[in-house]
Design an enzyme around this catalytic site. Structure first.
Site, PDB file in Angstrom:
ATOM      1  N   ARG A  94      -0.386 104.839 -37.873  1.00  0.00           N
ATOM      2  CA  ARG A  94      -1.802 104.736 -37.511  1.00  0.00           C
ATOM      3  C   ARG A  94      -2.584 105.731 -38.342  1.00  0.00           C
ATOM      4  O   ARG A  94      -2.332 106.935 -38.261  1.00  0.00           O
ATOM      5  CB  ARG A  94      -1.990 105.021 -36.021  1.00  0.00           C
ATOM      6  CG  ARG A  94      -3.448 105.084 -35.585  1.00  0.00           C
ATOM      7  CD  ARG A  94      -3.590 105.389 -34.115  1.00  0.00           C
ATOM      8  NE  ARG A  94      -4.982 105.441 -33.668  1.00  0.00           N
ATOM      9  CZ  ARG A  94      -5.584 106.548 -33.227  1.00  0.00           C
ATOM     10  NH1 ARG A  94      -4.912 107.700 -33.175  1.00  0.00           N
ATOM     11  NH2 ARG A  94      -6.850 106.516 -32.859  1.00  0.00           N
ATOM     12  N   HIS A 138     -12.804 107.354 -37.207  1.00  0.00           N
ATOM     13  CA  HIS A 138     -12.220 108.509 -36.524  1.00  0.00           C
ATOM     14  C   HIS A 138     -13.088 109.720 -36.850  1.00  0.00           C
ATOM     15  O   HIS A 138     -12.649 110.696 -37.439  1.00  0.00           O
ATOM     16  CB  HIS A 138     -10.764 108.726 -36.977  1.00  0.00           C
ATOM     17  CG  HIS A 138      -9.952 109.572 -36.038  1.00  0.00           C
ATOM     18  ND1 HIS A 138      -8.737 109.175 -35.512  1.00  0.00           N
ATOM     19  CD2 HIS A 138     -10.177 110.811 -35.545  1.00  0.00           C
ATOM     20  CE1 HIS A 138      -8.244 110.140 -34.742  1.00  0.00           C
ATOM     21  NE2 HIS A 138      -9.102 111.138 -34.736  1.00  0.00           N
ATOM     22  N   GLU A 183     -11.752 107.177 -29.757  1.00  0.00           N
ATOM     23  CA  GLU A 183     -12.308 108.077 -28.757  1.00  0.00           C
ATOM     24  C   GLU A 183     -13.835 108.213 -28.789  1.00  0.00           C
ATOM     25  O   GLU A 183     -14.387 109.290 -29.086  1.00  0.00           O
ATOM     26  CB  GLU A 183     -11.670 109.464 -28.885  1.00  0.00           C
ATOM     27  CG  GLU A 183     -10.181 109.448 -28.707  1.00  0.00           C
ATOM     28  CD  GLU A 183      -9.570 110.829 -28.628  1.00  0.00           C
ATOM     29  OE1 GLU A 183     -10.238 111.824 -28.945  1.00  0.00           O
ATOM     30  OE2 GLU A 183      -8.390 110.911 -28.245  1.00  0.00           O
ATOM     31  N   ASN A 305      -5.066 107.254 -25.790  1.00  0.00           N
ATOM     32  CA  ASN A 305      -4.697 108.615 -26.200  1.00  0.00           C
ATOM     33  C   ASN A 305      -4.572 109.457 -24.944  1.00  0.00           C
ATOM     34  O   ASN A 305      -5.544 109.572 -24.180  1.00  0.00           O
ATOM     35  CB  ASN A 305      -5.767 109.220 -27.113  1.00  0.00           C
ATOM     36  CG  ASN A 305      -5.799 108.578 -28.491  1.00  0.00           C
ATOM     37  OD1 ASN A 305      -4.988 107.700 -28.782  1.00  0.00           O
ATOM     38  ND2 ASN A 305      -6.730 108.999 -29.330  1.00  0.00           N
ATOM     39  N   TYR A 307      -3.120 113.262 -23.494  1.00  0.00           N
ATOM     40  CA  TYR A 307      -2.591 114.597 -23.781  1.00  0.00           C
ATOM     41  C   TYR A 307      -2.326 115.401 -22.514  1.00  0.00           C
ATOM     42  O   TYR A 307      -1.366 116.167 -22.444  1.00  0.00           O
ATOM     43  CB  TYR A 307      -3.546 115.371 -24.700  1.00  0.00           C
ATOM     44  CG  TYR A 307      -3.537 114.857 -26.112  1.00  0.00           C
ATOM     45  CD1 TYR A 307      -4.337 113.792 -26.507  1.00  0.00           C
ATOM     46  CD2 TYR A 307      -2.678 115.415 -27.065  1.00  0.00           C
ATOM     47  CE1 TYR A 307      -4.317 113.306 -27.804  1.00  0.00           C
ATOM     48  CE2 TYR A 307      -2.650 114.938 -28.369  1.00  0.00           C
ATOM     49  CZ  TYR A 307      -3.471 113.875 -28.723  1.00  0.00           C
ATOM     50  OH  TYR A 307      -3.448 113.392 -30.010  1.00  0.00           O
ATOM     51  N   GLU A 371      -2.048 107.948 -29.328  1.00  0.00           N
ATOM     52  CA  GLU A 371      -1.851 109.383 -29.565  1.00  0.00           C
ATOM     53  C   GLU A 371      -1.229 110.048 -28.347  1.00  0.00           C
ATOM     54  O   GLU A 371      -1.699 109.847 -27.229  1.00  0.00           O
ATOM     55  CB  GLU A 371      -3.167 110.121 -29.864  1.00  0.00           C
ATOM     56  CG  GLU A 371      -3.763 109.858 -31.202  1.00  0.00           C
ATOM     57  CD  GLU A 371      -5.047 110.628 -31.433  1.00  0.00           C
ATOM     58  OE1 GLU A 371      -5.206 111.737 -30.868  1.00  0.00           O
ATOM     59  OE2 GLU A 371      -5.933 110.107 -32.144  1.00  0.00           O
TER      60      GLU A 371
HETATM   61  O1  IDE Z   1      -6.530 117.473 -30.503  1.00  0.00           O
HETATM   62  C1  IDE Z   1      -5.487 116.701 -31.000  1.00  0.00           C
HETATM   63  C2  IDE Z   1      -5.990 115.308 -31.351  1.00  0.00           C
HETATM   64  C3  IDE Z   1      -6.944 115.288 -32.540  1.00  0.00           C
HETATM   65  O2  IDE Z   1      -6.363 115.919 -33.656  1.00  0.00           O
HETATM   66  C4  IDE Z   1      -7.265 113.825 -32.844  1.00  0.00           C
HETATM   67  O3  IDE Z   1      -8.014 113.666 -34.030  1.00  0.00           O
HETATM   68  C5  IDE Z   1      -8.059 113.211 -31.709  1.00  0.00           C
HETATM   69  O4  IDE Z   1      -8.004 111.792 -31.731  1.00  0.00           O
HETATM   70  C6  IDE Z   1      -7.599 113.744 -30.376  1.00  0.00           C
HETATM   71  N1  IDE Z   1      -8.086 113.408 -29.199  1.00  0.00           N
HETATM   72  C7  IDE Z   1      -7.504 114.214 -28.286  1.00  0.00           C
HETATM   73  C8  IDE Z   1      -7.822 114.178 -26.831  1.00  0.00           C
HETATM   74  N2  IDE Z   1      -9.220 114.404 -26.651  1.00  0.00           N
HETATM   75  C9  IDE Z   1      -9.840 115.606 -26.960  1.00  0.00           C
HETATM   76  C10 IDE Z   1     -10.189 116.476 -25.972  1.00  0.00           C
HETATM   77  C11 IDE Z   1     -10.844 117.646 -26.281  1.00  0.00           C
HETATM   78  C12 IDE Z   1     -11.159 117.952 -27.586  1.00  0.00           C
HETATM   79  C13 IDE Z   1     -10.794 117.068 -28.586  1.00  0.00           C
HETATM   80  C14 IDE Z   1     -10.125 115.897 -28.275  1.00  0.00           C
HETATM   81  C15 IDE Z   1      -6.639 115.033 -28.910  1.00  0.00           C
HETATM   82  N3  IDE Z   1      -6.697 114.715 -30.214  1.00  0.00           N
END
Ligand code: IDE
Length: 465
Positions: A94, A138, A183, A305, A307, A371
């Site tokens: 991706r 993105h 996102e 996505n 986390y 993700e």
């Molecule tokens: O932060 C890790 C990754 C980032 O590198 C990606 O480009 C992005 O798609 C991504 N989204 C999240 C989850 N959302 C989020 C929450 C707070 C700050 C930034 C992203 C994490 N991540």
């Protein structure tokens, strides 16, 4: 191979937590990156400036003034990076296309050298038997469009659809799965509401207008992609299970984090409670008749996505979190779970909860984890990175995804964030999410232990006891 041709279900008995788990036949294992975070070559071959070029040059916005000018120099090193993915057994990749490479001003003239790069990249992927999954946006919006209002302007949605058609025209014959946005929650609430992401605006009303025009851009692009014959179209949303004792607080945050995107895209309507709560900040006059029909056009796959979960509780006097407009009196609380280097709670069960909720409340759309991953304080020593915590993180989350499949979720694939360490937005290069370590001074790549472990997971299509 298109990503939604897998077979869900038909899995072996699971031993939660430690036993062997095998994923359905055809389950797709991949890695993920994004253009501004890895490419570099910011001023090369006709690329125009993006809002992240501007934002990262704005003092105080990005850790230590880091920028994506060079990043992982992937623009020049893509062949070796693809070969590295192939060596790791990665089945799908991706990546995002940089709109400013393809249309430097975000509209009008196309930059053929920008398209040429993605042409070469996709051919390299196919040459190694790796399936491409593209993200059209993105976060690297052409600055020229931001100068005309960015995502607060309906025009940007219309230009995005044109860009999607241009990209598909060159690469549609070799990319089966097209996701429009990564996102929109981040682009809108972090970029226009809290100001912690590009373009750095702090206007809740602008954030809601950006929500709508991002979603409208998604819908208009889906129409263009369908008309051009795209095999699979989708969108990627960052979603989280929201927990807390107060139902109103949970509903408020669930509405702003999850339902304000899931409902329009998958039901063709905004959630009424969110619309009403937001009237403090917007009159929603930017919504025109027919917009929700465009936004809610069917998609083939939903990228998720995940986390970390979100937990909230009422706290008298708590000021609003600028990321969540109208959240006065709502405190975001952290459990005592392990934390990553980002300070995010490690809770694999949150992934099971999320996937089963989305499957229950929004049935009928195949899911892909686009993700999931973690930053830890990795140390390169004697040519090795013993990132045991990342292995444990991924092991737990893979098992959680497997539990969701066992509970009926139609999950088709899993993309680990990220292939390699890269530019982590406001954190710059200080945070490392990669399966592969990058020494930015030398640009040397070193697969971490987690990459070698992941290679075995992919080979087995599952986890050992
Ligand atoms: O932060 C890790 C990754 C980032 O590198 C990606 O480009 C992005 O798609 C991504 N989204 C999240 C989850 N959302 C989020 C929450 C707070 C700050 C930034 C992203 C994490 N991540």
């Amino acid at each position: 191979m298109t990503l939604s041709m897998g077979v869900s279900g038909g899995i072996s008995e699971e031993t939660a937590g430690t036993g062997e788990v095998i994923f359905p036949e055809g389950f797709v294992w991949g890695t993920a990156t994004a253009s501004y975070q890895i490419e570099g070559a910011a001023n090369e071959d006709g690329r125009g400036p993006s809002i992240w070029d501007t934002f990262s040059r704005t003092p105080g916005k990005v850790f230590a003034g880091h920028t994506g000018d060079v990043a992982c120099d992937h623009y020049h090193r893509y062949r070796d990076d693809v070969a590295m993915m192939a060596d790791l057994g990665v089945q799908a990749y991706r990546f995002s296309m940089a709109w400013p490479r393809i249309q430097p001003d975000g509209s009008g003239p196309v930059n053929p050298r920008g398209l040429d790069f993605y042409d070469r990249l996709v051919d390299e992927l196919h040459g190694h038997g790796i399936t491409p999954l593209v993200t059209l946006y993105h976060w690297d919006l052409p600055q020229a469009l931001e100068d005309r209002g960015g995502w607060t302007s309906r025009e940007t949605a219309e230009r995005f659809a044109e860009y999607a058609a241009v990209a598909y025209g060159r690469l549609g014959d070799r990319i089966a799965t097209w996701t429009t946005l990564n996102e929109p929650w981040c682009s809108s609430f972090l970029g226009y509401g809290a100001g912690v992401h590009a373009p750095g605006r702090t206007d809740p009303g602008a954030a809601f207008a950006a929500v709508h025009h991002l979603l409208l851009g998604h819908g208009l692009a889906v129409a263009e992609l369908r008309a051009a014959g795209a095999a699979q179209v989708g969108i990627t949303l960052n979603l989280a299970p929201i927990s807390g004792d107060d139902p109103e607080a949970v509903a408020h945050i669930d509405g702003l984090q999850n339902r304000i995107f899931l409902d329009p895209v998958l039901r063709g309507e905004y959630p009424a409670d969110v619309v009403e709560r937001a009237r403090r900040f917007t009159d929603w006059s930017f919504v025109r008749d027919g917009d929700l029909d465009i936004i809610g056009a069917p998609i083939d796959v939903l990228g998720v996505n995940y986390y970390s979960p979100t937990a909230v509780r009422l706290r008298a006097g708590q000021p609003a979190n600028p990321v969540h407009p109208g959240s006065e009196g709502i405190a975001f609380v952290q459990g005592d779970e392990e934390k990553t280097a980002m300070g995010w709670s490690v809770k694999p069960s949150g992934l099971t909860e999320l996937l089963t909720r989305v499957s229950r409340d929004y049935p009928g759309t195949p899911l892909i984890i686009t993700e999931n991953g973690a930053a830890f304080d990795d140390v390169l020593a004697d040519g090795r990175v013993a990132d045991e915590r990342r292995i444990a993180f991924l092991d737990g989350h893979f098992r959680a995804a497997h539990a969701a499949i066992a509970a009926g979720a139609d999950l088709r694939g899993y993309f680990v964030w990220s292939l390699m360490d890269n530019f982590e937005w406001a954190e710059g290069y200080a945070k490392r999410f990669g399966l592969v370590h990058v020494d930015y001074a030398s640009q040397r790549r070193t697969p971490k232990d987690s990459a070698l472990w992941y290679r075995e997971v992919i080979r087995r299509n599952g986890l050992q006891a």
